[in-house]
Design an enzyme around this catalytic site. Structure first.
Site, PDB file in Angstrom:
ATOM      1  N   ALA A  40      57.501  77.450  55.465  1.00 33.51           N
ATOM      2  CA  ALA A  40      58.047  76.295  55.897  1.00 33.51           C
ATOM      3  C   ALA A  40      57.216  74.986  55.308  1.00 33.51           C
ATOM      4  CB  ALA A  40      58.219  76.081  57.316  1.00 33.51           C
ATOM      5  N   TYR A  41      56.083  74.972  55.312  1.00 28.89           N
ATOM      6  CA  TYR A  41      55.330  73.970  55.066  1.00 28.89           C
ATOM      7  C   TYR A  41      55.561  73.604  53.398  1.00 28.89           C
ATOM      8  CZ  TYR A  41      51.131  70.720  54.428  1.00 28.89           C
ATOM      9  OH  TYR A  41      50.078  69.943  54.298  1.00 28.89           O
ATOM     10  N   CYS A  42      55.533  74.546  52.697  1.00 29.48           N
ATOM     11  CA  CYS A  42      55.852  74.325  51.148  1.00 29.48           C
ATOM     12  C   CYS A  42      56.948  73.728  51.075  1.00 29.48           C
ATOM     13  CB  CYS A  42      55.406  75.911  50.517  1.00 29.48           C
ATOM     14  SG  CYS A  42      53.734  76.409  50.299  1.00 29.48           S
ATOM     15  N   SER A  95      58.887  71.995  52.766  1.00 28.23           N
ATOM     16  CA  SER A  95      59.131  70.688  53.301  1.00 28.23           C
ATOM     17  C   SER A  95      58.272  69.695  52.506  1.00 28.23           C
ATOM     18  CB  SER A  95      58.408  70.631  54.759  1.00 28.23           C
ATOM     19  OG  SER A  95      56.969  70.803  54.780  1.00 28.23           O
ATOM     20  N   LYS A  96      57.192  70.272  52.027  1.00 26.77           N
ATOM     21  CA  LYS A  96      56.600  69.254  51.048  1.00 26.77           C
ATOM     22  C   LYS A  96      56.955  69.134  49.800  1.00 26.77           C
ATOM     23  CE  LYS A  96      53.302  68.116  54.027  1.00 26.77           C
ATOM     24  NZ  LYS A  96      53.416  66.425  54.566  1.00 26.77           N
TER      25      LYS A  96
END
Length: 261
Positions: A164-166, A168-169
């Site tokens: 999810a982090y990748c 979102s960024k």
């Protein structure tokens, strides 16, 4: 001094900055950097509290620090925050958008709630802040916006738990580019900082593992972990008038990782 003297190009004394996520981690350090360079700062977090280090930075730069508690996950709260920042400081010259989080799950284990929790903070909340602050900056016909991206926005990693982090960024990168195009005629620049692994209080325990730390250092051509100070020169460039022709860019701060095959 002539028109190209650094005192003119990089001077942010008296500017007014809204720093979201400004009392913890990287956001706190960026707030301190702006204060030390004479910029008044309206620092926002969910539970802002008196901070001796930020107050010392304000004194060093002869600047004003304003602390504000607000929940950027709530649209009404963001509208109130932007209005409070403008009323308190008179204007918002600079926005540093640094609120973020991660929930470490591999794709097969990523439940809907964890995915939503990361995207809500890293993308939705950052968008709502951008939308409300752009309204203020358009009235002023001036603004400098710095979003927080990551090296993980452009390169996948084998480390566990960044699904999810990748995502979102990566979305922040395109949000940065698109909004930059939309507001350029209003004399507003929009850029993003995309650092590699930076030592923080949150990840310091990981770095106590010698094997983990060594593996990171071996990936980075300059041979060390990133420090807060490695971002500050570029931050000062992007919030000053030295960057009037720089917009829609994602700046990789990576010690050379992206240059190595």
């Amino acid at each position: 001094m002539g028109k190209y003297g650094s005192e003119n190009l990089f001077d942010i004394r008296g500017r007014k900055a809204l720093v979201v996520g400004g009392t913890k981690g990287l956001g706190r350090e960026m707030a301190a950097c702006l204060l030390e360079n004479g910029c008044d700062v309206f620092a926002v977090s969910r539970s802002a509290a008196p901070d001796a280090d930020l107050e010392a930075a304000a004194r060093a730069g002869n600047a004003k620090l304003h602390l504000y508690s607000g929940d950027v996950l709530k649209t009404d709260a963001v509208v109130e925050m932007a209005a409070a920042a403008e009323k308190t400081m008179g204007r918002i010259d600079i926005l540093v958008n640094s609120a973020g989080r991660n929930v470490r799950r591999m794709v097969a284990e990523m439940d809907d709630e964890s995915w939503d929790a990361v995207l809500d903070v890293n993308l939705r909340a950052n968008f709502i802040v951008l939308r409300e602050v752009v309204k203020v900056m358009r009235r002023q016909q001036y603004g400098k916006i710095v979003n927080m991206s990551s090296m993980k926005s452009v390169f996948g990693v084998s480390d566990d738990g960044y699904t999810a982090y990748c995502a979102s960024k990566g979305a922040i990168n395109m949000l940065t580019k698109q909004i930059a195009c939309e507001v350029a005629a209003d004399h507003i620049t929009v850029n993003a900082l995309a650092p590699t692994f930076i030592e923080t209080a949150i990840n310091r325990k990981q770095l106590e593992d010698p094997a983990f730390k060594r593996s990171l250092e071996e990936r980075i051509p300059v041979g060390r972990i990133g420090q807060f100070g490695d971002l500050m020169g570029l931050l000062l460039l992007l919030v000053s008038d030295a960057s009037q022709f720089l917009t829609g860019q994602i700046y990789l701060i990576d010690g050379g990782i992206s240059a190595r095959q």
